[in-house]
Design a protein around this motif. Structure first.
Motif, PDB file in Angstrom:
ATOM      1  N   LEU A  61       0.818  -1.205   0.000  1.00  0.00           N
ATOM      2  CA  LEU A  61       0.000   0.000   0.000  1.00  0.00           C
ATOM      3  C   LEU A  61       0.856   1.262   0.000  1.00  0.00           C
ATOM      4  CD1 LEU A  61      -2.757   1.338   0.053  1.00  0.00           C
ATOM      5  CD2 LEU A  61      -2.811   0.993   2.545  1.00  0.00           C
ATOM      6  N   SER A  62       1.924   1.287   0.762  1.00  0.00           N
ATOM      7  CA  SER A  62       2.789   2.474   0.805  1.00  0.00           C
ATOM      8  C   SER A  62       3.304   2.832  -0.591  1.00  0.00           C
ATOM      9  CB  SER A  62       3.977   2.254   1.754  1.00  0.00           C
ATOM     10  OG  SER A  62       3.547   2.040   3.067  1.00  0.00           O
ATOM     11  N   SER A  63       3.795   1.836  -1.303  1.00  0.00           N
ATOM     12  CA  SER A  63       4.302   2.080  -2.659  1.00  0.00           C
ATOM     13  C   SER A  63       3.191   2.524  -3.593  1.00  0.00           C
ATOM     14  CB  SER A  63       4.958   0.814  -3.220  1.00  0.00           C
ATOM     15  OG  SER A  63       6.108   0.502  -2.476  1.00  0.00           O
ATOM     16  N   SER A  64       2.031   1.909  -3.475  1.00  0.00           N
ATOM     17  CA  SER A  64       0.898   2.283  -4.330  1.00  0.00           C
ATOM     18  C   SER A  64       0.485   3.723  -4.094  1.00  0.00           C
ATOM     19  CB  SER A  64      -0.291   1.347  -4.076  1.00  0.00           C
ATOM     20  OG  SER A  64       0.021   0.042  -4.487  1.00  0.00           O
ATOM     21  N   LEU A  65       0.504   4.159  -2.843  1.00  0.00           N
ATOM     22  CA  LEU A  65       0.148   5.548  -2.530  1.00  0.00           C
ATOM     23  C   LEU A  65       1.171   6.513  -3.114  1.00  0.00           C
ATOM     24  CD1 LEU A  65      -0.990   5.046   1.171  1.00  0.00           C
ATOM     25  CD2 LEU A  65      -2.473   5.453  -0.803  1.00  0.00           C
ATOM     26  N   ARG A  66       2.448   6.190  -2.982  1.00  0.00           N
ATOM     27  CA  ARG A  66       3.495   7.047  -3.544  1.00  0.00           C
ATOM     28  C   ARG A  66       3.367   7.149  -5.065  1.00  0.00           C
ATOM     29  NH1 ARG A  66       6.606   3.875   0.011  1.00  0.00           N
ATOM     30  NH2 ARG A  66       7.246   5.054   1.848  1.00  0.00           N
ATOM     31  N   LEU A  67       3.150   6.016  -5.715  1.00  0.00           N
ATOM     32  CA  LEU A  67       3.022   6.018  -7.171  1.00  0.00           C
ATOM     33  C   LEU A  67       1.794   6.799  -7.623  1.00  0.00           C
ATOM     34  CD1 LEU A  67       4.058   2.355  -8.006  1.00  0.00           C
ATOM     35  CD2 LEU A  67       5.318   4.460  -8.538  1.00  0.00           C
ATOM     36  N   TYR A  68       0.713   6.687  -6.890  1.00  0.00           N
ATOM     37  CA  TYR A  68      -0.484   7.437  -7.242  1.00  0.00           C
ATOM     38  C   TYR A  68      -0.202   8.945  -7.165  1.00  0.00           C
ATOM     39  CZ  TYR A  68      -5.139   9.244  -7.578  1.00  0.00           C
ATOM     40  OH  TYR A  68      -6.242   9.959  -7.993  1.00  0.00           O
ATOM     41  N   VAL A  69       0.440   9.378  -6.082  1.00  0.00           N
ATOM     42  CA  VAL A  69       0.770  10.800  -5.928  1.00  0.00           C
ATOM     43  C   VAL A  69       1.672  11.258  -7.068  1.00  0.00           C
ATOM     44  CG1 VAL A  69       2.043  12.465  -4.502  1.00  0.00           C
ATOM     45  CG2 VAL A  69       0.428  10.884  -3.421  1.00  0.00           C
ATOM     46  N   LEU A  70       2.680  10.476  -7.378  1.00  0.00           N
ATOM     47  CA  LEU A  70       3.600  10.837  -8.462  1.00  0.00           C
ATOM     48  C   LEU A  70       2.857  10.975  -9.785  1.00  0.00           C
ATOM     49  CD1 LEU A  70       6.494  11.260  -9.537  1.00  0.00           C
ATOM     50  CD2 LEU A  70       6.620   8.773  -9.820  1.00  0.00           C
ATOM     51  N   ARG A  71       2.038   9.990 -10.112  1.00  0.00           N
ATOM     52  CA  ARG A  71       1.286  10.036 -11.365  1.00  0.00           C
ATOM     53  C   ARG A  71       0.295  11.192 -11.388  1.00  0.00           C
ATOM     54  NH1 ARG A  71       0.648   3.687 -10.985  1.00  0.00           N
ATOM     55  NH2 ARG A  71       2.620   3.117 -11.912  1.00  0.00           N
ATOM     56  N   TYR A  72      -0.329  11.453 -10.267  1.00  0.00           N
ATOM     57  CA  TYR A  72      -1.288  12.556 -10.192  1.00  0.00           C
ATOM     58  C   TYR A  72      -0.581  13.882 -10.459  1.00  0.00           C
ATOM     59  CZ  TYR A  72      -5.176  15.392  -8.538  1.00  0.00           C
ATOM     60  OH  TYR A  72      -6.212  16.292  -8.459  1.00  0.00           O
ATOM     61  N   LEU A  73       0.552  14.087  -9.823  1.00  0.00           N
ATOM     62  CA  LEU A  73       1.285  15.342  -9.986  1.00  0.00           C
ATOM     63  C   LEU A  73       1.868  15.495 -11.391  1.00  0.00           C
ATOM     64  CD1 LEU A  73       3.075  15.582  -6.531  1.00  0.00           C
ATOM     65  CD2 LEU A  73       1.057  16.840  -7.314  1.00  0.00           C
ATOM     66  N   LYS A  74       2.163  14.380 -12.030  1.00  0.00           N
ATOM     67  CA  LYS A  74       2.665  14.427 -13.407  1.00  0.00           C
ATOM     68  C   LYS A  74       1.530  14.544 -14.409  1.00  0.00           C
ATOM     69  CE  LYS A  74       6.216  11.995 -14.602  1.00  0.00           C
ATOM     70  NZ  LYS A  74       7.126  10.880 -14.894  1.00  0.00           N
ATOM     71  N   GLY A  75       0.295  14.488 -13.913  1.00  0.00           N
ATOM     72  CA  GLY A  75      -0.853  14.606 -14.802  1.00  0.00           C
ATOM     73  C   GLY A  75      -1.207  13.330 -15.509  1.00  0.00           C
ATOM     74  N   SER A  76      -0.694  12.200 -15.028  1.00  0.00           N
ATOM     75  CA  SER A  76      -0.976  10.937 -15.697  1.00  0.00           C
ATOM     76  C   SER A  76      -1.714   9.953 -14.805  1.00  0.00           C
ATOM     77  CB  SER A  76       0.329  10.304 -16.197  1.00  0.00           C
ATOM     78  OG  SER A  76       1.215  10.069 -15.129  1.00  0.00           O
TER      79      SER A  76
END
Length: 96
Positions: A61-76
């Motif tokens: 879950l920790s990794s999934s949350l980080r990846l979601y934030v990264l993708r959200y901020l990159k607009g993807s």
């Protein structure tokens, strides 16, 4: 924040579908996750549950949350959850 500053990681708890779970996130990711939930007009618990549901039991879950934030901020970031958008190359494709 500079690169030489230590990252502060804190453990957080959430109830997902009636089950208590915990995850660790750096403060920067935690703040961005809260901001994303606010921007999307949903509760933080709702966003975490959505991301957890979409990871399909893969990864943690920790990794999934980080990846979601990264993708959200990159607009993807996808409209929901943690699916990899079609226009994002996987690590295997980049390093193959």
């Amino acid at each position: 924040m500079t690169i030489t500053e230590p990252l502060l990681i804190h453990k957080h708890s959430a109830t997902l579908h009636g089950h208590r779970t915990s995850f660790s996130l750096e403060d920067e990711f935690w703040c961005e996750l809260k901001a994303i939930a606010k921007q999307r007009g949903m509760s933080l618990a709702g966003l975490i549950t959505e991301i957890d549901d979409q990871r399909g039991g893969l990864g943690n879950l920790s990794s999934s949350l980080r990846l979601y934030v990264l993708r959200y901020l990159k607009g993807s970031a996808p409209a929901t959850g943690n699916d990899v958008p079609d226009n994002v190359e996987s690590i295997h494709e980049v390093h193959a």
